[in-house]
Design a protein around this motif. Structure first.
Motif, short mmCIF file in Angstrom:
data_model
loop_
_atom_site.label_atom_id
_atom_site.label_comp_id
_atom_site.label_asym_id
_atom_site.label_seq_id
_atom_site.Cartn_x
_atom_site.Cartn_y
_atom_site.Cartn_z
N LEU A 51 0.98 -1.48 0.20
CA LEU A 51 0.13 -0.01 0.11
C LEU A 51 0.56 1.14 -0.13
O LEU A 51 1.91 1.40 1.41
CB LEU A 51 -0.99 -0.03 1.47
N ASP A 52 0.74 2.03 -1.35
CA ASP A 52 1.62 3.01 -1.58
C ASP A 52 1.63 4.57 -0.78
O ASP A 52 1.26 5.15 -1.11
CB ASP A 52 2.14 3.29 -2.60
N TRP A 53 0.86 4.01 0.39
CA TRP A 53 0.57 5.10 1.33
C TRP A 53 1.46 6.24 2.03
O TRP A 53 1.21 6.65 3.22
CB TRP A 53 -0.69 4.73 1.87
N MET A 54 2.94 6.49 1.84
CA MET A 54 3.50 6.81 2.74
C MET A 54 3.60 8.34 2.75
O MET A 54 3.65 9.01 3.85
CB MET A 54 5.08 6.64 2.10
N ASN A 55 2.25 9.17 1.76
CA ASN A 55 2.18 10.41 1.95
C ASN A 55 0.06 10.47 1.97
O ASN A 55 0.13 12.14 1.83
CB ASN A 55 3.07 11.40 1.39
N GLY A 56 0.18 9.43 2.48
CA GLY A 56 -1.64 9.30 2.56
C GLY A 56 -1.71 8.78 1.46
O GLY A 56 -1.10 8.34 0.67
N ASN A 57 -3.65 9.02 1.14
CA ASN A 57 -3.82 8.51 -0.14
C ASN A 57 -5.20 9.67 -0.22
O ASN A 57 -5.71 10.63 0.67
CB ASN A 57 -4.74 7.60 0.36
N ARG A 58 -4.67 10.01 -1.23
CA ARG A 58 -5.05 10.80 -2.36
C ARG A 58 -6.44 10.66 -2.46
O ARG A 58 -7.59 11.46 -2.63
CB ARG A 58 -4.28 12.35 -3.34
#
Length: 297
Positions: A51-58
């Motif tokens: 889950l590539d949400w390293m800066n949240g999920n836009r």
């Protein structure tokens, strides 16, 4: 967060010395070595889902307090396995967005990409085509968004019409077509991705929120320090472990805070190792000093 931020974070912070050595020996970049090794893996060959949400999920979750996750790690996992899974995770995220459009009865006829990454990562473009099951068209312009903004500005100013602006659109440079075998394999993996996505992003999103809160609370620990030359006041002792000194160059309008150094029995013997340097305008300098002092209170 954008694709490039995640890949850049990984290349800078998570790659092994072996990758760096190969890049140096072959006179290539870390990215190129990772791409080469990741390309040798089959769909799902990493055994991982990211889950590539390293800066949240836009989109589509619209939650900046989510964070990333890597599922499936073993002692056999290598950095290029994670990199391949990052590419696949980014593509799965795009598929979720496309499905959201389709659920809203918005037809998707073409998928066109632009920017720097399409030119830098052919592997990502092929994975993207294989995951979404439709051709991925790469614009010939690396600045398509800027071109579109300029055309809209010209239309608003009356210099162009919609018809004439349409003729200035970028041509398609490359088309990546889905591999049927890879697409079938990714359909199965996507089901697992969707389950993990919904668990951490919808059903149990409070878990990730809680981790962010724990991290934020842990960073509020205050560093004892000694300040010298405070604006409007003499230096005052804050504690035994460090001291802050700063100078003000008001004639240039620039002021600097720093460095922070360990306190020793003899200040002259203390190594002058800069840790924090803050630059602000002379008017804001006193407030900046107070902010730094507050961290050390």
């Amino acid at each position: 967060a954008g694709f490039g931020d995640t890949f850049g974070w990984f290349a800078r912070n998570m790659t092994s010395a072996d990758i760096a050595d190969l890049a140096s020996i072959s006179a290539t970049s870390t990215f190129e070595v990772l791409e080469s090794k990741a390309q040798a893996l089959q769909p799902g060959g990493s055994g991982l889902i990211v889950l590539d949400w390293m800066n949240g999920n836009r989109s589509t979750l619209i939650d900046s307090h989510l964070s990333g996750a890597i599922v499936g790690l073993t002692l056999d996992t290598r950095d290029y396995h994670i990199y391949r899974a990052l590419l696949e995770g980014a593509a799965f995220g795009q598929r979720i967005i496309l499905e959201a459009f389709e659920e809203a009865e918005v037809p998707i006829n073409r998928f066109i990409v632009c920017g720097g990454i399409p030119a830098k990562s052919p592997l990502l473009m092929q994975i993207l085509a294989d995951v979404i099951g439709m051709p991925v068209e790469v614009s010939s312009s690396a600045n398509t968004s800027a071109l579109g903004a300029a055309l809209h500005g010209a239309i608003a100013a009356g210099e162009l019409t919609w018809e004439s602006a349409g003729k200035a659109e970028s041509a398609i440079a490359t088309v990546y077509r889905p591999n049927p075998t890879a697409h079938e394999a990714y359909n199965e993996i996507y089901n697992h991705y969707r389950a993990i996505h919904d668990t951490f992003g919808i059903d149990q999103r409070s878990l990730m929120h809680s981790l962010r809160e724990i991290q934020a609370n842990s960073t509020q620990a205050r560093l004892p320090c000694e300040t010298r030359g405070s604006v409007g006041s003499p230096g005052k002792r804050r504690g035994p472990t460090a001291r802050i000194t700063y100078t003000s160059a008001t004639s240039t309008g620039i002021s600097t805070i720093g460095p922070i150094v360990p306190a020793r029995a003899s200040d002259d013997a203390a190594p002058k190792v800069p840790i924090v340097t803050a630059i602000a305008s002379s008017k804001l300098f006193p407030a900046a000093v107070k902010a730094v002092e507050a961290l050390c209170a």
